[in-house]
Design a protein around this motif. Structure first.
Motif, PDB file in Angstrom:
ATOM      1  N   THR A 352       0.818  -1.226   0.000  1.00  0.00           N
ATOM      2  CA  THR A 352       0.000   0.000   0.000  1.00  0.00           C
ATOM      3  C   THR A 352       0.848   1.271   0.000  1.00  0.00           C
ATOM      4  O   THR A 352       0.325   2.360  -0.231  1.00  0.00           O
ATOM      5  CB  THR A 352      -0.937   0.012   1.227  1.00  0.00           C
ATOM      6  OG1 THR A 352      -0.184  -0.477   2.352  1.00  0.00           O
ATOM      7  CG2 THR A 352      -2.148  -0.873   1.006  1.00  0.00           C
ATOM      8  N   ALA A 353       2.158   1.141   0.251  1.00  0.00           N
ATOM      9  CA  ALA A 353       3.021   2.330   0.181  1.00  0.00           C
ATOM     10  C   ALA A 353       3.365   2.684  -1.268  1.00  0.00           C
ATOM     11  O   ALA A 353       3.866   3.775  -1.531  1.00  0.00           O
ATOM     12  CB  ALA A 353       4.305   2.106   0.983  1.00  0.00           C
ATOM     13  N   ILE A 354       3.086   1.776  -2.201  1.00  0.00           N
ATOM     14  CA  ILE A 354       3.449   2.038  -3.612  1.00  0.00           C
ATOM     15  C   ILE A 354       2.753   3.317  -4.115  1.00  0.00           C
ATOM     16  O   ILE A 354       3.434   4.267  -4.524  1.00  0.00           O
ATOM     17  CB  ILE A 354       3.159   0.809  -4.512  1.00  0.00           C
ATOM     18  CG1 ILE A 354       4.071  -0.367  -4.116  1.00  0.00           C
ATOM     19  CG2 ILE A 354       3.348   1.164  -5.994  1.00  0.00           C
ATOM     20  CD1 ILE A 354       3.788  -1.683  -4.851  1.00  0.00           C
ATOM     21  N   PRO A 355       1.420   3.404  -4.049  1.00  0.00           N
ATOM     22  CA  PRO A 355       0.795   4.652  -4.530  1.00  0.00           C
ATOM     23  C   PRO A 355       1.156   5.857  -3.673  1.00  0.00           C
ATOM     24  O   PRO A 355       1.260   6.972  -4.200  1.00  0.00           O
ATOM     25  CB  PRO A 355      -0.714   4.359  -4.471  1.00  0.00           C
ATOM     26  CG  PRO A 355      -0.859   3.152  -3.604  1.00  0.00           C
ATOM     27  CD  PRO A 355       0.417   2.382  -3.704  1.00  0.00           C
ATOM     28  N   ALA A 356       1.393   5.655  -2.378  1.00  0.00           N
ATOM     29  CA  ALA A 356       1.744   6.785  -1.505  1.00  0.00           C
ATOM     30  C   ALA A 356       3.075   7.396  -1.944  1.00  0.00           C
ATOM     31  O   ALA A 356       3.215   8.621  -2.040  1.00  0.00           O
ATOM     32  CB  ALA A 356       1.817   6.313  -0.048  1.00  0.00           C
TER      33      ALA A 356
END
Ligand code: NAD
Ligand code: MG
Length: 398
Positions: A352-356
């Motif tokens: 979930t840190a990828i788009p962030a």
């Protein structure tokens, strides 16, 4: 009698590279491999050299090139081993090569792909990152040097097949209303949103329909792959972003569609096997055997369609935003995504840190025009650095 096509395969040890060689091996009367290239897998490269006897084999890494050269000697092969990016550019642009399969993964593919276009080759484009990073500059280069471009990405190949034969880059002029770009939705299409924070690289790389390299597999799980493909379609077919509709189609049997103003929708269907688009482009305009089985409609039985959900797939929203902003923004998106995927695969940050990470790099990067490949490479470098900075702060606070 067909003229034999002389071929360079950039990224021959990868998933697309191996599928390409599989098609080549079925048509020894049509194709001759002149050069093969790889990053560092000398074992696989040696096997390929023994089977296809290329004139050149390029390893990016000089030490691996030395190892390969020794093995080539021991095997009494007539292949010259080279190394480095300049050698990739050389084998992509040599006069005796007609066709270049551009199948290196990521931004690393851009320089040799540009070299092939500049030398006026028939470029079979799998490396979508080239178009995402430098769409306008690359398309100008293709036109200016009389190169030809055929898409390997299954969706774009399907669109190409569904467009009129004499398509000239003017969609409305040919009575086309929009492009329907299909997407499988990847392995997490139905996963609970809470569970996404805990997915592992192995789960992200286990694609339900396609067997691909690890980077594009993670891109498929985030749907960044579809975002990159929207940008790719924009440049290949001169389509405005509002005329490219992503359609989730979990069976991956329809590879994409073109809708005309009379209401007709033309699609290309087939089993999800990259040898179909590869054989289509390699034989073009003729049709050649690819080794792909007939599509069994009775086994498929259902074709389902869903609207993409931007909350589940924020990367898709970010890609549309980058395309609409234009200039360097798609290159920024691509660079940040490459660092994000690499960091996730290395276990340094959650899925979930990828788009962030990508959103942070996009919002903190200046928007600016790019005029040359050098400009593109500078933007790429700066965005990678910004992404790495974000990662170190993220890891300190996590
Ligand atoms: P892969 O990881 O399986 O293979 C990548 C190839 O590039 C390998 O031969 C590797 O040695 C080479 N390579 C990697 N880094 C390199 C570097 N720094 N310099 C030189 N060579 C390097 O990747 P893949 O799945 O075959 O994908 C290749 C390209 O095709 C990607 O751009 C991907 O988006 C696109 N594509 C792949 C598929 C698919 O089904 N695999 C479908 C559509 C598009
Ligand atoms: Mg695709």
């Amino acid at each position: 009698m067909n003229k034999i096509r002389h071929l360079t395969i950039l990224g021959s040890t990868g998933s697309i590279g191996e599928s390409t060689l599989d098609v080549v091996s079925r048509h020894p009367d049509r194709f001759k491999v002149i050069a093969l290239t790889a990053n560092n897998n000398t074992e696989k490269m040696l096997v390929q050299c023994r089977q296809f006897r290329p004139r050149f084999a390029v390893m990016l890494d000089a030490d691996q090139a030395d190892r390969l050269a020794q093995a080539i000697n021991q095997n009494d092969l007539d292949t010259t081993v080279l190394s480095g990016v300049e050698s990739l550019e050389k084998v992509a642009s040599m006069p005796d090569v007609d066709v270049v399969m551009a199948a290196i993964v990521g931004a690393a593919g851009i320089r040799p792909t540009f070299a092939a276009a500049q030398a006026g080759k028939l470029v079979l484009l799998a490396n979508k990152e080239t178009l995402v990073m430098a769409g306008r500059i690359f398309m100008d280069m293709v036109r200016h040097h009389g190169a030809k471009l055929l898409p390997i990405d299954s969706e774009h190949n399907a669109i190409h097949q569904s467009l009129p034969y004499d398509f000239d880059g003017n969609l409305p002029g040919k009575g086309i209303r929009r492009i329907l770009l299909t997407a499988s939705g990847g392995p997490f299409r139905n996963a609970s949103l809470d569970s996404l924070a805990h997915v592992t690289p192995e789960q992200a790389c286990a694609h339900p329909n396609w067997d691909m390299g690890r980077k594009i597999s993670v891109d498929s799980a985030t749907m960044m792959n579809k975002g990159l493909e929207v940008i790719e379609a924009h440049w290949l077919f001169n389509a405005a972003s509002e005329n490219i509709q992503v359609v989730i189609h979990p069976q991956s049997v329809i590879h994409s569609m073109v809708e005309y103003i009379d209401g007709s929708v033309l699609a290309q269907l087939g089993n999800p096997d990259m040898r179909t688009p590869i054989a289509h482009a390699m034989g073009y305009p003729e049709r050649i055997e690819s080794g792909v089985y007939s599509l069994n409609m009775f086994e498929v039985a259902h074709l389902d369609f869903e609207k993409p959900d931007f909350e589940r797939f924020p990367c898709l929203r970010l890609a549309y935003r980058a395309l609409e902003m234009g200039d360097n923004m798609p290159a920024v998106l691509n660079a940040a995504n490459e660092i994000a995927v690499e960091s996730f695969l290395a276990g340094k940050m959650p899925f979930t840190a990828i788009p962030a990470m990508i959103e942070h790099v996009m919002t903190t990067s200046e928007q600016e025009a790019m005029y040359s490949l050098d400009d593109v490479l500078k933007v790429d470098n700066a965005a990678r650095e910004a992404a790495r900075d974000w990662l170190s702060t993220f890891r300190q606070t996590a």
